[in-house]
Design an enzyme around this catalytic site. Structure first.
Site, PDB file in Angstrom:
ATOM      1  N   LYS A   1      -7.158 -13.458  60.932  1.00  0.00           N
ATOM      2  CA  LYS A   1      -6.386 -14.420  61.397  1.00  0.00           C
ATOM      3  C   LYS A   1      -6.445 -15.537  60.822  1.00  0.00           C
ATOM      4  O   LYS A   1      -5.510 -15.962  60.761  1.00  0.00           O
ATOM      5  CB  LYS A   1      -8.449 -14.853  62.345  1.00  0.00           C
ATOM      6  CG  LYS A   1      -8.781 -13.843  62.978  1.00  0.00           C
ATOM      7  CD  LYS A   1      -9.959 -13.935  64.022  1.00  0.00           C
ATOM      8  CE  LYS A   1     -11.020 -14.625  63.425  1.00  0.00           C
ATOM      9  NZ  LYS A   1     -11.611 -13.543  62.423  1.00  0.00           N
ATOM     10  N   THR A   2      -6.944 -16.108  59.819  1.00  0.00           N
ATOM     11  CA  THR A   2      -6.624 -16.659  59.404  1.00  0.00           C
ATOM     12  C   THR A   2      -6.174 -17.076  58.404  1.00  0.00           C
ATOM     13  O   THR A   2      -4.235 -17.415  58.059  1.00  0.00           O
ATOM     14  CB  THR A   2      -7.537 -17.957  57.772  1.00  0.00           C
ATOM     15  OG1 THR A   2      -9.179 -18.046  58.931  1.00  0.00           O
ATOM     16  CG2 THR A   2      -7.025 -18.693  57.669  1.00  0.00           C
TER      17      THR A   2
ATOM     18  N   LYS B   1     -15.822  -0.643  69.910  1.00  0.00           N
ATOM     19  CA  LYS B   1     -16.371   0.559  69.948  1.00  0.00           C
ATOM     20  C   LYS B   1     -16.115   1.920  69.556  1.00  0.00           C
ATOM     21  O   LYS B   1     -16.879   2.578  68.374  1.00  0.00           O
ATOM     22  CB  LYS B   1     -17.267   1.202  71.475  1.00  0.00           C
ATOM     23  CG  LYS B   1     -18.441  -0.784  71.466  1.00  0.00           C
ATOM     24  CD  LYS B   1     -18.529  -0.166  73.394  1.00  0.00           C
ATOM     25  CE  LYS B   1     -19.356  -1.048  72.845  1.00  0.00           C
ATOM     26  NZ  LYS B   1     -20.217  -1.802  75.211  1.00  0.00           N
TER      27      LYS B   1
ATOM     28  N   SER C   1     -24.742  -2.600  77.843  1.00  0.00           N
ATOM     29  CA  SER C   1     -24.170  -1.366  77.698  1.00  0.00           C
ATOM     30  C   SER C   1     -25.039  -0.285  77.559  1.00  0.00           C
ATOM     31  O   SER C   1     -23.674   1.465  77.271  1.00  0.00           O
ATOM     32  CB  SER C   1     -23.205  -1.625  76.854  1.00  0.00           C
ATOM     33  OG  SER C   1     -23.143  -1.897  76.089  1.00  0.00           O
TER      34      SER C   1
ATOM     35  N   GLY D   1     -11.774 -12.335  66.925  1.00  0.00           N
ATOM     36  CA  GLY D   1     -11.459 -10.641  66.219  1.00  0.00           C
ATOM     37  C   GLY D   1     -12.627 -11.115  65.237  1.00  0.00           C
ATOM     38  O   GLY D   1     -13.154 -12.469  64.640  1.00  0.00           O
TER      39      GLY D   1
HETATM   40  N1  LIG Z   1      -3.070  -6.568  58.290  1.00  0.00           N
HETATM   41  C1  LIG Z   1      -2.470  -7.461  57.901  1.00  0.00           C
HETATM   42  N2  LIG Z   1      -2.589  -7.225  56.649  1.00  0.00           N
HETATM   43  C2  LIG Z   1      -2.373  -7.363  55.062  1.00  0.00           C
HETATM   44  N3  LIG Z   1      -3.611  -7.811  55.424  1.00  0.00           N
HETATM   45  C3  LIG Z   1      -4.924  -8.403  56.303  1.00  0.00           C
HETATM   46  C4  LIG Z   1      -4.344  -7.556  57.120  1.00  0.00           C
HETATM   47  N4  LIG Z   1      -5.565  -8.107  57.651  1.00  0.00           N
HETATM   48  C5  LIG Z   1      -6.233  -8.767  56.786  1.00  0.00           C
HETATM   49  N5  LIG Z   1      -5.732  -9.197  55.141  1.00  0.00           N
HETATM   50  C6  LIG Z   1      -6.118  -9.654  54.190  1.00  0.00           C
HETATM   51  O1  LIG Z   1      -7.940  -9.593  54.939  1.00  0.00           O
HETATM   52  C7  LIG Z   1      -8.290 -11.127  53.748  1.00  0.00           C
HETATM   53  C8  LIG Z   1      -8.908 -11.445  54.830  1.00  0.00           C
HETATM   54  O2  LIG Z   1      -8.267 -12.257  56.388  1.00  0.00           O
HETATM   55  P1  LIG Z   1      -8.780 -13.900  56.703  1.00  0.00           P
HETATM   56  O3  LIG Z   1      -9.822 -14.725  55.906  1.00  0.00           O
HETATM   57  O4  LIG Z   1      -7.501 -13.779  57.343  1.00  0.00           O
HETATM   58  O5  LIG Z   1      -9.409 -13.094  57.692  1.00  0.00           O
HETATM   59  P2  LIG Z   1     -10.156 -14.156  59.274  1.00  0.00           P
HETATM   60  O6  LIG Z   1      -9.911 -12.651  60.315  1.00  0.00           O
HETATM   61  O7  LIG Z   1      -9.590 -15.010  59.062  1.00  0.00           O
HETATM   62  O8  LIG Z   1     -11.561 -14.174  58.989  1.00  0.00           O
HETATM   63  P3  LIG Z   1     -13.247 -15.149  59.442  1.00  0.00           P
HETATM   64  O9  LIG Z   1     -13.342 -14.966  61.117  1.00  0.00           O
HETATM   65  O10 LIG Z   1     -13.954 -14.729  59.144  1.00  0.00           O
HETATM   66  O11 LIG Z   1     -12.915 -16.177  59.122  1.00  0.00           O
HETATM   67  C9  LIG Z   1      -7.022 -12.060  53.513  1.00  0.00           C
HETATM   68  O12 LIG Z   1      -6.561 -11.703  51.892  1.00  0.00           O
HETATM   69  C10 LIG Z   1      -5.520 -11.554  54.394  1.00  0.00           C
HETATM   70  O13 LIG Z   1      -4.876 -11.588  54.079  1.00  0.00           O
HETATM   71 MG   LIG Z   2     -10.876 -16.755  58.550  1.00  0.00          MG
END
Ligand SMILES: Nc1ncnc2c1ncn2[C@@H]1O[C@H](COP(=O)(O)OP(=O)(O)OP(=O)(O)O)[C@@H](O)[C@H]1O
Ligand SMILES: [Mg+2]
Length: 780
Positions: A360-361, A719, A676, A354
């Site tokens: 994700k992390t 989108k 697209s 995503g």
């Molecule tokens: N659904 C959610 N509920 C609560 N907090 C969220 C949610 N989604 C994201 N966050 C918060 O947003 C911040 C960014 O998330 P994260 O670092 O996991 O993103 P990522 O998808 O790993 O991004 P990247 O691809 O840049 O590594 C984190 O602090 C996370 O806890």
């Molecule tokens: Mg990440």
């Protein structure tokens, strides 16, 4: 003169124009400066900073007077946060003179004027350039007689521009900061070259002397004399250290006993222990063998944690950490259910895909917490070298185990949850292909016998729960992708972001700033305003950053005299600076010839405007905006279709013959390709020909055929989220994409009028009120 650019003070290093340099950022003021630069830039590529060396390297919080006056304007290429501080990759752009540098409470910022890059030409310059190359090559050869030449070619001569090349040499030579600074301040090329000539001459002498001393020492002492001496030394040292050494050996032996090594490893350990007993503790071999044995003792050969597969507990933890994401949590619980029913089943390898900042992390961390596994993270982004994953053989000096084993050693258990971040950014070059090693690591048929080059013994990775993350799937090698269960996180709608901010991000930032929730009440209206006007993203990272800024400012106000007035919709600009995003659709499509399309990239959905205008006939069809091949073909198809349908639409077909058309798709750095945009291109052209503007709040996506059919496209959910973010009301979508609409959050579905189309005719009717006569429809 440009105003108020954040300043990054540097210890012991000068950043030169043209060069890309990684810098460790630890001090709070420095981190705040980098973050402010990123927060204020229109796009990450344009974030700028002033890098300026400080006079003394022991100044932890330098003030304006502690810095040199001349520095370098840099663009920020990347910011990587780690546990202790961050690393920022900057690229030097221009030399600048600071003016009116000030501490703003959080970090230093300054105005500046640009200084031109040193130039010059002539025979003296040519001669000096050659002379300097000769000196530098000599130094490289003295330092490393075998590879010096090659290194010099690769590191220095590969840089084309002579000035940049000299800056590169200066940055490689580890010079005192005052010398580096003088080079940066040199205003003419001649001055730069002369200074480098002095530096290189000096370095050459020093290195020559060093080599001579080393050679002489070895020649002077005759062989047998030397041996006698060494033996005597060894004895003395052993006498002095004797007990300590024996203790150390005994301790290692005990650790190894406790580590319950598998048979093969135990044998190897005993062999190495015996060797260690025979080696003097002064010899480099001793240290190497000891490190190896320590690794053997510390690796978690058998130690595991017990999984908690209670589904209710897991559900509660997942909900506690993340808002929404219902489908994804359900899928994770399904996997846990399977693991509970069939303990022999291997944990699946999940791949969370995503846009940035969708969690994700942090979801990976949460899964680990839910089932009670240790969490370790391994960043694969930019990794080129297979040896980074798999380690170097012990015969290499400074060899280390690969990152996978290091992670296991840190985890101290054989079954951690190991997150492999950014699999889509794995590199590959002459140093080997890390994806091949990764394939072996993830393959259930092979990973119970994983061989690290350093360890040189099989290690069982089959108990590890692997989760990978990626922004997009395109760059992941197919065989690797086949081993993984892909789970998509598409990005958040506005009300989801609001909920995430209210329940998760804001409370976290408030407590991190040391405040109490009551001290910083923000109502929904303010949060929505931040989401709309200060962020434009699929995830919530910028949002979290904005909230962090507000919390920090509030903390300062609480400490200071002023009473804290929490931000309101009207005072937000005082807290976050001027608004960064405006509703632009209405303004953009006032004119005929412009239509809004929807694109899908690794960073989520995006609204793209297609602009068209008439140009002289000779220029035919001109396409600009860095469009890919497929998109260029779409533009041709769009024009051809319109030409053939022109008469029936009541348009002047001759106009398309008599004049050329220019199609432009602005929005700087977004890579634009794929089919697209087809219907958007037709709509923009039809609007141009008819003189009717396109409805301002309407966006569309869909591929076209020459016969006027609208074909389905990918990324529908992303989108539509982007259309909603940008304030669009109506969206035209291919009918064949209808089934994907049910995945859409209800708020978005309610806010958007979605019209499903099968033919371009319907698109044009909705977009700019153009209709075909029934008779003509049948004949064309
Ligand atoms: N659904 C959610 N509920 C609560 N907090 C969220 C949610 N989604 C994201 N966050 C918060 O947003 C911040 C960014 O998330 P994260 O670092 O996991 O993103 P990522 O998808 O790993 O991004 P990247 O691809 O840049 O590594 C984190 O602090 C996370 O806890
Ligand atoms: Mg990440």
């Amino acid at each position: 003169m440009a105003d108020h650019t954040p300043v990054l003070p540097l210890k012991n290093v000068v950043v030169f124009p043209h060069l890309t340099v990684p810098l460790a950022v630890g001090r709070p003021g420095s981190l705040a400066a980098v973050e402010s630069a990123l927060a204020h830039a229109a796009s990450p590529e344009t974030a700028t900073l002033l890098c300026v060396a400080q006079h003394a390297d022991d100044q932890e919080q330098p003030g304006p007077d502690d810095l040199y006056e001349v520095g370098t304007l840099v663009t920020v290429r990347r910011l990587d946060r780690g546990e202790d501080g961050a690393q920022v990759l900057v690229q030097g752009a221009d030399r600048v003179r600071l003016q009116d540098c000030q501490w703003n409470g959080e970090f230093l910022e300054s105005d500046y004027s640009l200084l031109p890059l040193p130039t010059g030409e002539g025979p003296e310059i040519d001669a000096l350039i050659r002379e300097n190359h000769g000196l530098a090559a000599d130094i490289a050869r003295i330092i490393d007689p075998r590879n010096g030449d090659q290194m010099f070619q690769q590191l220095v001569m590969a840089v084309r521009d002579p000035l940049a090349r000299h800056y590169r040499m200066a940055s490689l030579a580890s010079l005192p900061v005052a010398t580096q600074q003088a080079l940066l301040e040199a205003d003419t090329l001649l001055d730069v070259l002369q200074r480098m000539h002095d530096v290189l001459g000096h370095e050459l002498q020093v290195n020559r002397l060093r080599r001579e001393i080393a050679d002489k020492a070895s020649r002077d002492i005759e062989q047998h004399q030397r041996e006698a001496l060494l033996r005597q030394q060894k004895q003395t040292i052993e006498e002095a250290l004797g007990d300590g050494e024996a203790d150390e050996l005994e301790e290692l032996r005990q650790q190894l006993d406790a580590a319950s090594l598998p048979e093969g490893a135990r044998k190897e350990a005993d062999r190495e222990l015996r060797r260690l007993g025979r080696t003097s503790s002064q010899s480099p071999d001793y240290q190497m063998t000891r490190s190896y044995l320590e690794l053997l003792a510390e690796l978690p050969w058998t130690h595991t944690t017990e999984d908690n597969l209670d589904l209710d507990h897991a559900r509660a933890v997942l909900d506690e950490d993340h808002y929404g994401l219902e489908d994804i949590k359900d899928r994770i619980l399904e996997f846990l259910a399977v693991m509970q029913l069939n303990p022999e089943a291997r944990a699946p390898i999940l791949c969370l895909v995503g846009p940035p900042g969708v969690g994700k992390t942090s979801l990976g961390q949460s899964i680990a917490r839910a089932i009670g596994r240790r969490f370790e993270r391994l960043a694969l982004g930019g990794m080129h070298d297979e040896a980074e994953l798999r380690g170097h053989r012990r015969t290499y000096i400074g060899a280390m185990p690969g990152r996978v084993l290091q992670a296991l050693r840190r985890a101290e258990v054989a079954n951690p949850l190991l997150m492999l971040d950014e699999v889509d950014k794995l590199g590959r070059d002459f140093r080997g292909d890390p994806s091949a090693a990764l394939m072996e690591i993830l393959d259930p048929a092979q990973n119970s016998e994983f061989r690290d080059n350093y360890l040189n013994l099989p290690f069982d990775l089959s108990r590890v729960f692997f989760i990978t993350t990626a922004n997009g799937l395109d760059t992941i090698p197919r065989p690797l992708l086949d081993r993984m269960e892909v789970i998509r996180l598409p990005g958040y709608a506005e009300d989801e972001k609001l909920n995430i901010a209210r329940r998760y991000l804001l409370p976290r930032q408030i407590s991190q700033a040391g405040l109490k929730p009551a001290q910083l009440p923000l109502d929904d209206q303010v949060l929505v305003q931040i989401i709309r006007r200060y962020t434009r993203e699929a995830g919530v990272r910028e949002l979290e950053r904005a909230l962090a800024r507000i919390a920090r400012k509030a903390a300062r106000k609480v400490l200071g005299e002023s009473t804290l007035q929490p931000p309101t919709a009207d005072t937000l600009a005082d807290w976050l600076g001027p608004e960064r995003f405006f509703p632009e659709a209405a303004r953009r499509t006032q004119q005929p010839g412009v239509a809004a399309g929807l694109a899908w990239t690794d960073s989520g959905g995006e609204v793209l405007f297609v602009e068209t205008s008439w140009i002289p006939r000779e220029d035919k069809l001109t396409l600009t905006g860095q469009l890919g091949d497929v998109m260029q073909e779409s533009a041709r198809t769009a024009r051809s279709w319109l030409w053939s349908a022109a008469t029936s639409l009541g348009l002047d077909r001759q106009a398309l013959v008599d004049q050329g058309v220019h199609v432009h798709v602005p929005a700087g750095a977004v890579p634009k390709d794929g089919p697209s945009a087809g219907i958007t291109l037709v709509t923009a052209l039809a609007s141009l020909c008819s003189g009717r503007p396109v409805r301002p709040d309407l966006a569309m996506t869909g591929e076209i055929t020459l016969s006027g059919l609208v074909l389905p496209v990918g990324g529908i959910k992303e989108k539509l989220l982007a259309a909603h973010r940008a304030g669009m009301r109506t969206v035209l979508l291919p009918r064949d994409n209808a089934s994907e609409l049910k995945e859409l959050p209800e708020t978005v579905r309610d806010a958007l009028e979605i019209i499903l189309v099968e033919r371009i005719d319907t698109v044009l009717e909705h977009a700019c009120g153009l209709t075909r006569t029934a008779h003509d429809c049948a004949t064309t």
